[in-house]
Design an enzyme around this catalytic site. Structure first.
Site, PDB file in Angstrom:
ATOM      1  N   HIS B 217       0.838  -1.197   0.000  1.00  0.00           N
ATOM      2  CA  HIS B 217       0.000   0.000   0.000  1.00  0.00           C
ATOM      3  C   HIS B 217       0.866   1.236   0.000  1.00  0.00           C
ATOM      4  O   HIS B 217       0.529   2.246   0.588  1.00  0.00           O
ATOM      5  CB  HIS B 217      -0.881   0.052   1.241  1.00  0.00           C
ATOM      6  CG  HIS B 217      -1.722  -1.150   1.407  1.00  0.00           C
ATOM      7  ND1 HIS B 217      -1.290  -2.254   2.095  1.00  0.00           N
ATOM      8  CD2 HIS B 217      -2.949  -1.437   0.952  1.00  0.00           C
ATOM      9  CE1 HIS B 217      -2.249  -3.173   2.059  1.00  0.00           C
ATOM     10  NE2 HIS B 217      -3.251  -2.713   1.375  1.00  0.00           N
ATOM     11  N   GLY B 489     -11.094  -0.275  19.026  1.00  0.00           N
ATOM     12  CA  GLY B 489      -9.756  -0.067  18.475  1.00  0.00           C
ATOM     13  C   GLY B 489      -8.660  -0.717  19.300  1.00  0.00           C
ATOM     14  O   GLY B 489      -7.546  -0.911  18.814  1.00  0.00           O
ATOM     15  N   ASP B 559       0.688  11.870  14.705  1.00  0.00           N
ATOM     16  CA  ASP B 559      -0.216  10.854  14.190  1.00  0.00           C
ATOM     17  C   ASP B 559      -1.356  11.496  13.399  1.00  0.00           C
ATOM     18  O   ASP B 559      -1.991  12.447  13.873  1.00  0.00           O
ATOM     19  CB  ASP B 559      -0.802  10.042  15.349  1.00  0.00           C
ATOM     20  CG  ASP B 559      -1.784   9.002  14.855  1.00  0.00           C
ATOM     21  OD1 ASP B 559      -1.340   8.052  14.196  1.00  0.00           O
ATOM     22  OD2 ASP B 559      -2.997   9.167  15.112  1.00  0.00           O
ATOM     23  N   ALA B 560      -1.611  10.974  12.221  1.00  0.00           N
ATOM     24  CA  ALA B 560      -2.627  11.575  11.347  1.00  0.00           C
ATOM     25  C   ALA B 560      -4.015  11.507  11.987  1.00  0.00           C
ATOM     26  O   ALA B 560      -4.813  12.451  11.870  1.00  0.00           O
ATOM     27  CB  ALA B 560      -2.627  10.879   9.988  1.00  0.00           C
ATOM     28  N   GLY B 561      -4.305  10.409  12.656  1.00  0.00           N
ATOM     29  CA  GLY B 561      -5.621  10.265  13.280  1.00  0.00           C
ATOM     30  C   GLY B 561      -5.819  11.263  14.405  1.00  0.00           C
ATOM     31  O   GLY B 561      -6.903  11.834  14.578  1.00  0.00           O
TER      32      GLY B 561
END
Lengths: 582, 582
Positions: B217, B489, B559-561
């Site tokens: 990916h 999660g 962190d993108a989240g």
């Protein structure tokens, strides 16, 4: 770019070894290419396809039931030699004849025709067919000057299915010719590809632009345009291929939406969604479309759209089953599970090696000249090796960039063949003809065929048993070689070919020797003329042709063949034969 | 790079439309993916495979006899949603249950497990299996943390062949798990790929270098090395995959030498020639090797070597016939010529659209809060759309770069669902749960599943019929949503996930409201804390895991989240509800 290789010089051989190992149930290797693992059964026409490599799955990947019986595999983007085409076709042929097909490129035409002639002379009926589907390479009025691109796939497939169905040679050829007549392709390129070991791509396309009318050997497009959306590109491609829709088209078409290598299936499917809609809007019914990578150009980014206007017979052949390493459809079984024909009992061998010990008797003068030829060929090899990359660069301006590599392959084979004969006491005729044959067999391509035939003709002008060899003899041999090149190559002075250097060379050489100039001085004068003439080819507007439909873009760049010819004749001047050294 | 598209936002839908059109004899479209054109016959287990797209022929290309019954197709490199997995599995399932398989990525695990639970609850036996073949993504002691790469192909194939052979669900799952246990892959990358519409690749590899242990990916490799010769690379790959050769290995192996997209067949065959030789030298017998592009990553350049150590049962399943759009072998017929099962009578439909007119009765206070939610979601959409590219860039440092796109897809679906309910007078509970469900269904990925479940849980904490909604209610709803995200999660504070912004946000919000601060000021204070905490995640050493085996390289990048969570809660402050405007 092409990153995985061991030695760039053996890339094709290494690739073939891996291909054969991975597909041993389907194919067997023969000198020059591959054939099916099982023998061609009695009564079946053999279909042999081929051309340069770098186009996988075209064409070794489609050897198998319902498709090809053999594939001639040249070096990357280079026509196989006549010898290679002959060997593969001979191994593939059963008792019902062989049809040899390739795209319409000068080298393939020369070499495959020569192979077919040799087979026919030996009693095996052999025909040739050269595919001309690429719309961009010549106007409709000059169909026979168009080159073959992804349409090769459809025409080869029709021929293969017809042969599998039991058609005789006449009928296979006839239906394949009709398939070619009914097939049109238009392609675009987004980026070039890089030959193994090369530092730069064969051509580049600016960011967010595309080359329209790309070739499949790194030849750039015929024009450039902004990169459109997928939907707009679909419309351009559909308009292009339907512009030559025949009046009697029944409305059913075979379609190949082909990816060139780095344009992936996801993108092809996005494009196909619109292509399919537009074809339906034009009242056309698509029969079993192929959307994928079928005729690639290493990792070039680009796509092409091929349409074949079908009649009932073509449709049934297009839909017929096939079972090959890379293309399978319909109700078929694994090749190794076939019962009908025999597994080949042993690997097919190359022609028996020449018994060099049995060279014809030669006079001292002829042996002396043979030694000079060996020394000259060595000088040529040194010069060509040094200039191979530059020759490739010049060639890539309008062609496929293979000229330098091809010349080095050829001269190296010629040196080896000549040396082994000379060491066994051969005369100049034997040495030159052997050198020519080896050059043609190993180099492939147009230049390989022409240089090989030229050297052979020069050798035939001389003999092994003359008491002396004069300057006039040398000049006559050069002229004989040149006449053969003119006959085979069908080019004329000013067409921007090697003749533009070779003809001035021969003329000046003859004139100087006629004036009584000694051979070395005359050769020097002639080589200088060849050099000047080669550089002057930069100003020529070339005759475009099968091999070089895009040659017009080479204005401003000299012709690679003329430059290498001049390089060769100049390099000979630095030759020191044993006598001169001694 | 990926050049052909119409709208990057609809790339996957456009791709699927073209794929279905070109392969209509094999497959039919259903919401979320594809199923075979013919119904699953009674008694046959359905095998459903899936994951993000961009890997063609993985995995819609292998739907057909002997392989998958359906494929869930997510956006490029993004897990499909639970809703999509459910729809496809439900359409594919006959009466003998369904096994859902994907590579081991957090988003796929969340969503596919959720779909299987829903199917099971409805009475259709459903299991999941997540492939863990990638040696580079975790040490041997932590097999279940490894991700799935090209080994997916072998494990999916074994499951598909077992189901075709009539195995029951237990037996299909059992043999597929054994195939996974026996499969190892090692890959390398030479260049990254570019998402449709993106300006830069997901990662780059310096010239003449390679990334070892690439993901499929766009995840970069785990280490970097000089680009070796093909023969040296073959030795590295063979050594790598054989390092975990089981003691009881019988010596027969299935092998996939996989090209990632721009590394072409010619190069793969050159590599294979040495791989094959080395495997033989190690005493291993290769059974029907696959050398080609089977699990790609758009036009990434790279290769991977997969080995499956076979027993008799695995070997017979590996060799079994298959007939799919992109993979065909053995004695099989065209899908459309099958007589055994019925053609699907009509296109499978999505879940019936919600009758939004029939929303539950709501009090004015709840409707007022619903309007505020709609306005807040709109603000979030604006903010996320503006930052989507930057979020993707941050995400690409250690992951697959899909975070920004996924968030925009999710919030857009949430806005639409929330707006349509609110316009029909729905209360805040109905609006929030609908928004959550829509987010999860459309966004896919891990973040989509977490945001969707979180919004739903927040909605369930509130009701449509309350007389008033207090600041404490809002704070409680935020906490409920967060608790659900923690449960699903399975992450904790400091793991470098969105929790590192969300937990401080909820804590500060609760504390401020406890002190009697008004909601707007409290939210402002909490959002500032979230923003600070999100940026501070740059200093964290993340817990690597299934989704992010390479997360360690993200030290120095937030962190993108967490960043997008902070962005969302901050954007709400700029919200002007109708009341505020009025």
């Amino acid at each position: 770019m092409t990153r995985l290789f061991n030695d760039p010089a053996t890339f094709t051989e290494d690739m073939l070894a891996g291909f054969l190992d991975a597909n041993s149930g389907y194919v067997a290797g023969v000198p020059g290419g591959v054939v099916r693992a099982r023998e061609t059964p009695p009564g079946k026409v053999a279909v042999v396809v081929g051309g340069g490599s770098g186009h996988y799955p075209a064409f070794c990947g489609v050897v198998g039931r319902g498709f090809a019986d053999g594939a001639v595999v040249g070096n990357i983007f280079t026509s196989p030699s006549a010898q290679e085409a002959y060997t593969v076709a001979k191994a593939a042929a059963g008792d019902a004849g062989v049809l040899i097909l390739s795209g319409n490129y000068a080298g393939d035409v020369l070499n495959f025709t020569s192979a077919a002639q040799r087979l026919t002379a030996e009693g095996t009926a052999a025909r040739v067919l050269f595919v001309t589907d690429d719309l961009a390479s010549a106007p409709a009025a000059e169909l026979d000057r168009r080159r073959g691109v992804a349409g090769d796939f459809v025409v080869f497939r029709v021929a293969g299915a017809a042969a599998e169905a039991g058609y005789d040679l006449d009928a296979v050829e006839k239906v394949a010719r009709r398939a070619n007549d009914c097939t049109r392709t238009l392609g675009v390129a987004f980026s070039g590809c890089t030959l193994p070991g090369a530092q730069t791509p064969l051509f580049t396309v600016p960011d967010r632009r595309m080359g329209v009318g790309l070739g499949i050997h790194g030849e750039p497009g015929v024009s450039e345009a902004a990169l459109p959306s997928a939907a707009d590109l679909a419309a351009q491609l559909v308009d292009g291929v339907l512009a030559e829709r025949p009046a009697n088209c029944a409305g059913r078409i075979a379609v190949v939406l082909n990816g060139l290598g780095a344009t992936k299936y996801e993108e092809l499917f996005v494009l196909w969604a619109t292509v399919s809609k537009l074809l339906a809007e034009r009242g056309l019914t698509v029969v079993e479309p192929e959307v994928g990578e079928l005729v690639t150009s290493l990792d070039m980014a680009g796509v092409s759209l091929t349409v074949t206007f079908l009649d009932e017979e073509l449709e049934s052949l297009w839909r017929a089953p096939a079972d090959t390493p890379a293309y399978r459809k319909g109700l078929v079984g694994l090749a190794q599970e076939e019962g009908g024909s025999r597994l080949r009992s042993q690997a097919v061998q190359d022609d028996a090696p020449v018994e060099v010990a049995q060279v014809p008797h030669a006079t001292p003068a002829s042996r002396h000249a043979a030694a000079a030829v060996v020394a000259a060929l060595n000088s040529m090899r040194t010069a060509l090796t040094r200039s191979a990359e530059e020759l490739g660069r010049i060639d890539a301006v309008a062609g496929d960039g293979d000229h330098g590599r091809g010349m080095v392959k050829g001269v190296t084979a010629a040196v080896e063949a000549a040396t082994s004969r000379a060491e066994h006491g051969a005369g100049v005729a034997t040495v030159l003809t052997a050198a020519g044959d080896a050059w043609a067999a190993k180099a492939g391509g147009t230049s390989g065929a022409l240089w090989g035939a030229g050297l052979r003709a020069a050798g035939e002008r001389l003999t092994d048993v003359v008491p002396t060899i004069t300057a006039q003899d040398v000049s006559d041999a050069v002229r004989c070689g040149l006449d053969t090149i003119v006959t085979i190559g069908k080019a004329a002075l000013g067409d921007k070919t090697l003749l533009d250097a070779a003809l001035p060379f021969a003329d000046v050489l003859e004139a100087a020797i006629g004036r009584g100039t000694d051979l070395r001085s005359a050769w020097n004068e002639a080589a200088t003329a060849a050099h000047t003439a080669a550089l002057a080819t930069a100003d020529l507007v070339p005759k475009t042709g099968r091999a070089r439909p895009l040659a017009a873009r080479s204005v401003g760049t000299p012709d690679a063949g003329a430059v290498s010819y001049a390089l060769c004749v100049q390099s000979v001047l630095s030759t020191r034969t044993k006598e001169q050294v001694g």
